[in-house]
Write a protein that holds these residues in place. Structure first.
Motif, PDB file in Angstrom:
ATOM      1  N   SER A 231     -23.512 100.316 -43.371  1.00 30.04           N
ATOM      2  CA  SER A 231     -23.519 100.908 -44.710  1.00 30.04           C
ATOM      3  C   SER A 231     -22.232 101.652 -45.040  1.00 30.04           C
ATOM      4  CB  SER A 231     -24.710 101.864 -44.867  1.00 30.04           C
ATOM      5  OG  SER A 231     -24.581 102.978 -43.997  1.00 30.04           O
ATOM      6  N   MET A 232     -21.495 102.119 -44.024  1.00 27.19           N
ATOM      7  CA  MET A 232     -20.325 102.955 -44.268  1.00 27.19           C
ATOM      8  C   MET A 232     -18.996 102.225 -44.124  1.00 27.19           C
ATOM      9  SD  MET A 232     -21.267 106.551 -42.371  1.00 27.19           S
ATOM     10  CE  MET A 232     -19.688 107.283 -42.814  1.00 27.19           C
ATOM     11  N   ALA A 233     -18.906 101.285 -43.209  1.00 28.10           N
ATOM     12  CA  ALA A 233     -17.608 100.773 -42.782  1.00 28.10           C
ATOM     13  C   ALA A 233     -17.075  99.636 -43.657  1.00 28.10           C
ATOM     14  CB  ALA A 233     -17.697 100.306 -41.334  1.00 28.10           C
ATOM     15  N   ASP A 234     -15.744  99.576 -43.748  1.00 24.09           N
ATOM     16  CA  ASP A 234     -15.088  98.406 -44.326  1.00 24.09           C
ATOM     17  C   ASP A 234     -15.213  97.230 -43.359  1.00 24.09           C
ATOM     18  OD1 ASP A 234     -13.920  99.577 -46.763  1.00 24.09           O
ATOM     19  OD2 ASP A 234     -12.762 100.779 -45.355  1.00 24.09           O
ATOM     20  N   ARG A 235     -15.006  97.531 -42.087  1.00 28.60           N
ATOM     21  CA  ARG A 235     -15.228  96.544 -41.028  1.00 28.60           C
ATOM     22  C   ARG A 235     -15.927  97.220 -39.854  1.00 28.60           C
ATOM     23  NH1 ARG A 235     -10.330  93.804 -38.712  1.00 28.60           N
ATOM     24  NH2 ARG A 235      -9.371  95.850 -38.982  1.00 28.60           N
ATOM     25  N   VAL A 236     -16.626  96.408 -39.070  1.00 27.78           N
ATOM     26  CA  VAL A 236     -17.345  96.914 -37.894  1.00 27.78           C
ATOM     27  C   VAL A 236     -16.842  96.162 -36.667  1.00 27.78           C
ATOM     28  CG1 VAL A 236     -19.589  97.245 -36.791  1.00 27.78           C
ATOM     29  CG2 VAL A 236     -19.377  97.436 -39.285  1.00 27.78           C
TER      30      VAL A 236
ATOM     31  N   PRO B 186      -4.514  99.834 -42.681  1.00 30.64           N
ATOM     32  CA  PRO B 186      -4.199 101.096 -43.381  1.00 30.64           C
ATOM     33  C   PRO B 186      -5.305 101.497 -44.358  1.00 30.64           C
ATOM     34  CG  PRO B 186      -2.302  99.624 -43.404  1.00 30.64           C
ATOM     35  CD  PRO B 186      -3.462  98.823 -42.882  1.00 30.64           C
ATOM     36  N   GLY B 187      -5.766 102.730 -44.236  1.00 31.19           N
ATOM     37  CA  GLY B 187      -6.720 103.272 -45.184  1.00 31.19           C
ATOM     38  C   GLY B 187      -8.144 102.781 -45.063  1.00 31.19           C
ATOM     39  N   GLU B 188      -8.474 102.012 -44.045  1.00 34.97           N
ATOM     40  CA  GLU B 188      -9.839 101.514 -43.930  1.00 34.97           C
ATOM     41  C   GLU B 188     -10.684 102.420 -43.031  1.00 34.97           C
ATOM     42  OE1 GLU B 188     -10.775  97.747 -42.101  1.00 34.97           O
ATOM     43  OE2 GLU B 188      -9.507  98.123 -40.348  1.00 34.97           O
ATOM     44  N   LEU B 189     -11.983 102.324 -43.217  1.00 34.52           N
ATOM     45  CA  LEU B 189     -12.919 102.968 -42.303  1.00 34.52           C
ATOM     46  C   LEU B 189     -13.476 101.877 -41.401  1.00 34.52           C
ATOM     47  CD1 LEU B 189     -15.617 105.646 -43.108  1.00 34.52           C
ATOM     48  CD2 LEU B 189     -16.035 103.824 -41.461  1.00 34.52           C
ATOM     49  N   LEU B 190     -13.141 101.967 -40.121  1.00 30.93           N
ATOM     50  CA  LEU B 190     -13.603 100.990 -39.148  1.00 30.93           C
ATOM     51  C   LEU B 190     -14.599 101.655 -38.209  1.00 30.93           C
ATOM     52  CD1 LEU B 190     -11.800  98.145 -37.468  1.00 30.93           C
ATOM     53  CD2 LEU B 190     -12.923  99.783 -35.958  1.00 30.93           C
TER      54      LEU B 190
END
Length: 372
Positions: A217-222, A46-50
């Protein structure tokens, strides 16, 4: 207007609370003989940028289109907030999507483009105008509402596309390589802007890219994908420092392949005169392998005269200036080319032609079977 935009962002956060959960459960999709997704299992928090990262044809865009409802899996499930949406039409998925090509309507102003989805949902004109104004403020274009797409720069058009995707307060935001058509400076600025908005709105976001710098540089997880499968999903630092597979190691960042040989139990490898523990399950005993090492982990020292190194065991073949860091290319006695990164000031001691000794730090290393 700034206060109104902040209020709108707060309302969005409250609407979504902690963001939606997304799950791909054994999703498979093929196009003829080409398998795009081969049993994809992936959870988005929830709420993450993946970020979905991988080479062309790895299945990342198919996964995104599957979540948007533009593709239907042959098997498996797509689940949002515990609800199986596999068979739900795209217009009922509650997902906002931003494409690489912007896809703005050329005959509509920026404000009307932003409000287009609201108009389709029969929202009143007054509410549409208010919502469009709030979102234009949010993306930093409060005075561009009356302009048409041809009057906007590429970066501005992409901001309008982002505002349009957010207008309906979607549970999930989907970004399909939205920055690839922009120049480097604009891409960097918009990258930071997207990340700011995503955090501010606490919206679950999937970001497709083939640019590893963008992903890290952008993601919480890749999530790194290869041939329709998930190779590894981890935080950027872990992905770079502890890649789970040889593919991830070489796709994310620069990686050396240095010849080595496993010991009696396969848990130790001999490489450049050192015995190092193998990271992971190990390899078969007494096997020729490649040891995977990052350039910044390679240790160089000028070989003293009369040593084996001075006779040509390893020699600097060239240097590449990268700003604060310089990359030094070294050729080992067996012809293997190794790259070492060090501060530019330190690198001045290693001009081309210098005989050097090569070392590695005392820590576990990833190995891969020797390529033919």
């Amino acid at each position: 207007m700034q206060g109104e935009a902040a209020t709108a962002a707060q309302e969005d956060r409250q609407d979504r609370e902690t963001g939606a959960t997304v799950e791909f459960r054994q999703v498979r999709r093929a196009f003829g003989a080409a398998v795009a997704l081969d049993g994809l299992d992936l959870d988005v928090r929830p709420g993450e940028l993946l970020a979905l990262l991988g080479p062309s044809g790895c299945g990342k865009t198919t996964a995104l289109r599957m979540l948007a409802g533009f593709e239907t899996p042959e098997s498996g499930e797509v689940v949002v907030d515990g609800e199986d949406v596999t068979s739900v039409p795209a217009n009922r998925r509650d997902a906002g999507m931003v494409f690489q090509s912007y896809s703005l309507f050329p005959h509509l102003s920026a404000a009307d483009n932003v409000a287009f989805g609201l108009r389709m949902r029969k929202v009143s004109a007054r509410e549409r105008r208010a919502r469009a104004a709030e979102l234009l403020e949010l993306v930093g274009l409060p005075h561009h509402g009356d302009r048409y797409p041809h009057q906007l720069s590429g970066g501005q058009q992409q901001r309008i596309a982002l505002a349009r995707a957010l207008a309906l307060r979607p549970r999930v935001l989907l970004l399909d390589e939205p920055l690839s058509a922009l120049d480097a400076k604009v891409r960097l600025a918009l990258r930071e802007e997207i990340r700011r908005l995503q955090r501010e709105l606490a919206i679950t976001t999937l970001f497709v890219t083939h640019d590893q710098e963008e992903a890290l540089s952008m993601a919480d997880r890749v999530a790194v994908m290869h041939a329709g499968r998930l190779e590894q999903c981890a935080e950027p630092g872990e992905l770079y420092a502890r890649p789970a597979t040889a593919f991830v190691a070489e796709f994310v960042g620069t990686m050396n392949r240095i010849p080595g040989r496993t010991g009696d139990d396969g848990g130790v490898v001999e490489v450049v005169g050192r015995r190092l523990p193998v990271d992971g399950p190990g390899a078969a005993p007494h096997r020729e392998v490649d040891v995977l090492v990052r350039p910044e982990a390679v240790e160089l020292a000028v070989a003293e005269k009369g040593t084996k190194g001075a006779e040509g065991t390893a020699r600097v073949t060239g240097t590449t200036f990268l700003g604060a860091v310089t990359r030094i290319s070294v050729r080992l006695a067996d012809g293997t080319l190794v790259k070492a990164d060090m501060t530019t000031h330190t690198a001045t001691a290693f001009p081309a032609g210098t005989a050097v000794t090569v070392g590695l730090p005392e820590r576990p290393v990833l190995v891969d079977e020797r390529r033919a």
